[in-house]
Design a protein around this motif. Structure first.
Motif, PDB file in Angstrom:
ATOM      1  N   GLN A   1      15.746 -21.283 -25.387  1.00  0.00           N
ATOM      2  CA  GLN A   1      15.844 -19.841 -25.160  1.00  0.00           C
ATOM      3  C   GLN A   1      16.135 -19.503 -23.698  1.00  0.00           C
ATOM      4  O   GLN A   1      16.947 -18.616 -23.427  1.00  0.00           O
ATOM      5  CB  GLN A   1      14.570 -19.150 -25.642  1.00  0.00           C
ATOM      6  CG  GLN A   1      14.400 -19.168 -27.154  1.00  0.00           C
ATOM      7  CD  GLN A   1      13.222 -18.323 -27.624  1.00  0.00           C
ATOM      8  OE1 GLN A   1      13.005 -17.223 -27.125  1.00  0.00           O
ATOM      9  NE2 GLN A   1      12.475 -18.850 -28.590  1.00  0.00           N
TER      10      GLN A   1
ATOM     11  N   LEU B   1      16.775 -14.132 -29.683  1.00  0.00           N
ATOM     12  CA  LEU B   1      17.001 -15.318 -28.853  1.00  0.00           C
ATOM     13  C   LEU B   1      16.587 -16.586 -29.582  1.00  0.00           C
ATOM     14  O   LEU B   1      17.270 -17.615 -29.504  1.00  0.00           O
ATOM     15  CB  LEU B   1      16.231 -15.191 -27.539  1.00  0.00           C
ATOM     16  CG  LEU B   1      16.856 -14.317 -26.449  1.00  0.00           C
ATOM     17  CD1 LEU B   1      15.872 -14.152 -25.299  1.00  0.00           C
ATOM     18  CD2 LEU B   1      18.162 -14.935 -25.940  1.00  0.00           C
ATOM     19  N   SER B   2      15.470 -16.526 -30.302  1.00  0.00           N
ATOM     20  CA  SER B   2      14.966 -17.731 -30.974  1.00  0.00           C
ATOM     21  C   SER B   2      15.950 -18.213 -32.029  1.00  0.00           C
ATOM     22  O   SER B   2      16.254 -19.408 -32.111  1.00  0.00           O
ATOM     23  CB  SER B   2      13.604 -17.450 -31.615  1.00  0.00           C
ATOM     24  OG  SER B   2      13.694 -16.347 -32.523  1.00  0.00           O
TER      25      SER B   2
END
Length: 297
Positions: free
Chosen positions: A27, A16-17
């Motif tokens: 995020q 996600l990052s």
């Protein structure tokens, strides 16, 4: 479509990052987008763990279709832009060759001078990578070399023939022989592309067909360049260069080896997405490239 874009970004990076940084969002925004896509299809698309996010079997199939949807949407947006702007718009082009003799430079120069509203986004990469970007709709066209039997999953428009030729420095020991056989070349190292490149595979196939050991790569390079020629001029190495690149090779410094087996057939093709329509700008670039005369042999 934005949710699809975010979903594919997470699928590509698995984190996600990283996906958030790439897309320029937070995020939590990505997490919500993924949840909306999963809710829309009623399927779990990711396996989540502390190490990241991996597509489930259902997610793999949805991602494949989503890429096609994204590519179709990009085509539709471009078509609308073309209809609004006629001679203006964005043309996304991929090339493998950045030398001054690249025919794309002449073609784009002509288009840009005649179309003040035209914008061009140029990408430089290997032919297989560019073919993937074209297929996914991230590039409109790509001008790449194509070897016999090389799989490039895109539609091809042949622009020219540009075979690879074996080159050495002037005064190389092989140039002192009355006749040069392929076996004679095995004693010398090579300047070549990486083992995964189509050029290197074509080269190793030649030696294998003649029951000779694979060429010994001394210097690995991404593509033909004037830097390669500088190294070639100072060593007894051998390399393959496109016929069109020979304009950079001074006849007083280099010689083409008279070894027919090392003359590797190669075409120059313009890649487009299978089944996709051509915008007026794409057609204009194609016509300019086809109108350019091939380099002399």
């Amino acid at each position: 479509m934005r949710d699809i874009q975010y979903f594919l970004a997470v699928a590509k990076s698995g984190l996600l990052s990283a996906a958030a940084d790439e897309q320029g969002v937070t995020q939590p925004a990505l997490t919500k987008a993924v949840r909306r896509v999963e809710a829309e299809f009623g399927l779990q698309l990711f396996e989540r763990s502390a190490r990241g996010m991996v597509l489930t079997s259902a997610g793999l199939r949805v991602a494949e279709q989503a890429r096609r949807l994204q590519a179709d949407y990009a085509d539709t947006v471009q078509l609308a832009n073309e209809m609004r702007a006629q001679q203006s718009g964005l043309l996304r082009v991929g090339v493998t060759d950045t030398t001054s003799g690249n025919r794309v430079a002449a073609a784009l120069g002509s288009l840009l001078s005649r179309r003040p509203g035209l914008r061009v986004r140029l990408s430089v990469d290997r032919s297989d990578t560019l073919a993937t970007l074209v297929r996914q709709g991230e590039l409109d066209l790509a001008l790449v070399p194509a070897y016999e039997g090389q799989p490039l999953d895109a539609e091809r428009t042949k622009v020219d023939n540009d075979p690879m030729l074996p080159l050495v420095r002037f005064g190389h020991p092989l140039t002192q022989r009355a006749r040069v056989a392929l076996a004679d070349v095995t004693a010398y190292g090579w300047i070549s592309g990486p083992a995964s490149s189509a050029a290197f595979k074509a080269l190793t196939d030649i030696f294998a067909r003649h029951n000779l050991p694979a060429p010994r790569v001394v210097m690995e390079v991404p593509f033909a360049s004037e830097l390669n020629l500088s190294v070639l001029a100072a060593t007894d190495l051998v390399t393959l260069v496109p016929r069109s690149f020979m304009r950079h090779a001074d006849d007083s410094r280099f010689a083409v080896l008279p070894v027919p087996a090392l003359r590797v057939p190669r075409a120059v093709v313009l890649l487009s997405r299978p089944g996709s329509g051509w915008s007026p700008l794409m057609e204009a670039l194609r016509d300019k490239l086809l109108a350019l005369k091939a380099a002399p042999a």
